[in-house]
Design an enzyme around this catalytic site. Structure first.
Site, PDB file in Angstrom:
ATOM      1  CG  ASP A 294      -5.715  -4.584  -3.045  1.00 51.41           C
ATOM      2  OD1 ASP A 294      -5.019  -5.182  -2.205  1.00 51.41           O
ATOM      3  OD2 ASP A 294      -5.274  -3.790  -3.885  1.00 51.41           O
TER       4      ASP A 294
ATOM      5  CE  LYS B 242      -2.123  -4.862  -5.389  1.00 49.31           C
ATOM      6  NZ  LYS B 242      -1.749  -4.452  -4.024  1.00 49.31           N
TER       7      LYS B 242
ATOM      8  CG  ASP C  45      -9.740  -1.353  -4.258  1.00 41.72           C
ATOM      9  OD1 ASP C  45      -9.664  -2.587  -4.219  1.00 41.72           O
ATOM     10  OD2 ASP C  45      -8.775  -0.622  -4.560  1.00 41.72           O
TER      11      ASP C  45
ATOM     12  NE  ARG D  87      -3.900   3.477   0.658  1.00 37.35           N
ATOM     13  CZ  ARG D  87      -2.882   3.070  -0.105  1.00 37.35           C
ATOM     14  NH1 ARG D  87      -2.328   3.901  -0.967  1.00 37.35           N
ATOM     15  NH2 ARG D  87      -2.420   1.845   0.018  1.00 37.35           N
TER      16      ARG D  87
ATOM     17  CB  CYS E  17      -8.814   9.283  -8.859  1.00 33.88           C
ATOM     18  SG  CYS E  17      -7.106   9.647  -9.317  1.00 33.88           S
TER      19      CYS E  17
ATOM     20  CB  CYS F 200      -3.479  13.243  -4.950  1.00 34.47           C
ATOM     21  SG  CYS F 200      -3.488  11.778  -3.913  1.00 34.47           S
TER      22      CYS F 200
ATOM     23  CB  CYS G 175      -9.421   7.871  -4.630  1.00 34.90           C
ATOM     24  SG  CYS G 175      -8.061   7.583  -3.487  1.00 34.90           S
TER      25      CYS G 175
ATOM     26  NE  ARG H 177      -2.093  -4.705   2.043  1.00 34.62           N
ATOM     27  CZ  ARG H 177      -2.916  -3.725   2.414  1.00 34.62           C
ATOM     28  NH1 ARG H 177      -3.938  -3.988   3.180  1.00 34.62           N
ATOM     29  NH2 ARG H 177      -2.703  -2.482   2.008  1.00 34.62           N
ATOM     30  CE1 TYR H 178       0.395  -9.742   0.049  1.00 34.73           C
ATOM     31  CE2 TYR H 178       0.687  -7.370  -0.072  1.00 34.73           C
ATOM     32  CZ  TYR H 178      -0.026  -8.504  -0.405  1.00 34.73           C
ATOM     33  OH  TYR H 178      -1.152  -8.401  -1.170  1.00 34.73           O
TER      34      TYR H 178
ATOM     35  NE  ARG I  42       4.636  -7.004  -1.723  1.00 38.89           N
ATOM     36  CZ  ARG I  42       4.420  -8.320  -1.606  1.00 38.89           C
ATOM     37  NH1 ARG I  42       5.323  -9.096  -1.000  1.00 38.89           N
ATOM     38  NH2 ARG I  42       3.318  -8.857  -2.056  1.00 38.89           N
TER      39      ARG I  42
END
Ligand code: SF4
Length: 350
Positions: A309, A316, A272, A111, A106, A102, A109, A89-90, A93
C-alpha cells in the site's frame, strides 16, 4: 490454562502467563489497545519465547519506538474520506468502516491509531445514514468493502440492518467483508451470522485475515466451512511479518492451508509503516525472494499477490519480483529458480 474471557490489560496478560516482564508495557497499553480472545490465548505456546502467535498479539516494548518514516495513517485513509466512515480511493469501490473495534488487536495493525476503545468508535445513526447516502449517490460504486476495525464484531442484527440498506442500492453488486473473526473468534460465525452477511442479496465475498498456519484450529476450519457452505466466496489476506511467516516453509503451509479450507489466496501485504512496528518489517527484496520461492514450491491455486500500500493513500502496487523485461517482441522471462529465458524463444528452444 483455559482462558474464558478476552485479555485486555497488562494485568490480565500476566495472569494468563503471557508476559513475565511488564516493564514498559503499561506505556504501550496507553498508546495501543490490547486484545486477545480465548481462542488465541489457547493457541499461544508459552514455552516458546519466539512463538509466532504470541508475536502477533502480545504487546512488546519495541512498540514504543517510532521510526521517522512511520506514520499514524500509513495508507492514507483520511485523505480519501469524503464522509465519516467511508474511504473512496478508487472509482468503483469504497471502504465502509462502520466500527473501529476488533476482537484482537494485532501488534502490527496498519490502523492502530484508529482502532480500539480510544479509537474512532462506531458510526452513529446519522453518520451511517450519511455513509449509505454517499454510496447511493455515487453510481460508479460497484463494490462496498466492510472493514474497520472488524465488521464481524457487529451483531447479526446490526449487520443485517446495514446489509438491508445496501440491498436497496442497485449499482452496488458486490459486498466484501475483511475480518479476522473466523480464526480468532470462530464461535461468532454461526448460521445467523452467515445469513446476516448475505442479507444484501449481492454477491458476497469475505477476506479472511490469517498469518500463520497454526491459526487454523478445528474451530476456525469449521467456521470457514460454514461460510463457504453458506455461499460466501472466501479470499485471503495476510501480512508478511518478521518472526511470524518470513520463511518459505511457513508461507507455503499458510497458503496451502487457505486453499484446503476453500479460501483463495489473494493478498500478501508488505507491512505498512504503522508506528512502532519496525520489528515486524522485512525488506522488499526479502519479500520478493520469498514470493519467487513460493512459485516453485506450491500450486498456482495457492499463490498470493505480494502488494504494497503506497504510503499517502496512492493505493496498492504489485511488488512481486518482476519476472519479465524487454520489449518489441523480445522479452527475457525469469523462472522461479532464477533462470532466464527468451520469449518468444529463438529457433531451437530457449
Ligand atoms: S483485526 Fe485488522 S484492524 Fe483489527 S487490529 Fe488486527 S489488523 Fe488491525
Amino acid at each position: 490454562m483455559t482462558q474464558h474471557r478476552p485479555i485486555k490489560t497488562v494485568g490480565e496478560l500476566v495472569e494468563a502467563g503471557l508476559v513475565a516482564d511488564v516493564a514498559g508495557l503499561e506505556a504501550v497499553a496507553a498508546k495501543y489497545a490490547i486484545g486477545i480472545t480465548p481462542a488465541v490465548a489457547e493457541l499461544i505456546d508459552r514455552e516458546d519465547p519466539d512463538d509466532p502467535i504470541a508475536r502477533q498479539f502480545v504487546p512488546r516494548v519495541d512498540e514504543l519506538v517510532t521510526a521517522p518514516e512511520e506514520r499514524a495513517d500509513p495508507i492514507g485513509d483520511l485523505a480519501h474520506s469524503p464522509v465519516t466512515g467511508v474511504v473512496h480511493r478508487y472509482p468503483d469501490r469504497v471502504l465502509l468502516k462502520a466500527v473501529h473495534v476488533c476482537p484482537v488487536y494485532c501488534r502490527f495493525c496498519f490502523r492502530r491509531e484508529m482502532v480500539g476503545p480510544a479509537g474512532l468508535g462506531t458510526l452513529t445513526g446519522p453518520e451511517l445514514d450519511a455513509a449509505i447516502g454517499y454510496i447511493a449517490d455515487h453510481h460508479d460504486i460497484w463494490e462496498v468493502i466492510l472493514t474497520g476495525g472488524d465488521p464481524l464484531v457487529l451483531s447479526p442484527r446490526r449487520l443485517r440492518e446495514i446489509m438491508t440498506r445496501l440491498a436497496g442500492i442497485d449499482h452496488v453488486k458486490i459486498v466484501r467483508f475483511h475480518t479476522r473473526v473466523p480464526v480468532v473468534e470462530p464461535e461468532r460465525v454461526d448460521d445467523e451470522m452467515v445469513a446476516a452477511l448475505k442479507a444484501s442479496g449481492k454477491t458476497t465475498y469475505l477476506a479472511v485475515h490469517a498469518n500463520h498456519p497454526r491459526e487454523f484450529t478445528g474451530a476456525a476450519r469449521a467456521a470457514l466451512a460454514r461460510l463457504a457452505d453458506g455461499g460466501i466466496v472466501l479470499i485471503s489476506q495476510s501480512v508478511l511479518l518478521k518472526g511470524v511467516n518470513d520463511d518459505v516453509e511457513t508461507l507455503a503451509s499458510l497458503m496451502r492451508t487457505f486453499v484446503e479450507n476453500r479460501v483463495k489466496p489473494y493478498y500478501l501485504h508488505h507491512p505498512d509503516l504503522a508506528p512502532g512496528t519496525g520489528h515486524f518489517r522485512v525488506s522488499i527484496e526479502e519479500g520478493q525472494r520469498l514470493v519467487t520461492a513460493l512459485r516453485g514450491r506450491i500450486s498456482g491455486l495457492a499463490q498470493p499477490t505480494y502488494v504494497l500500500d503506497i504510503p499517502g493513500g496512492h493505493g496498492k502496487a504489485d511488488i512481486g519480483a518482476a519476472s519479465i523485461a524487454g520489449g518489441d517482441g523480445c522479452f527475457t522471462v525469469r523462472d522461479w529458480q532464477g533462470g532466464e529465458h527468451r520469449y518468444p524463444p529463438s529457433g531451437g528452444g530457449d
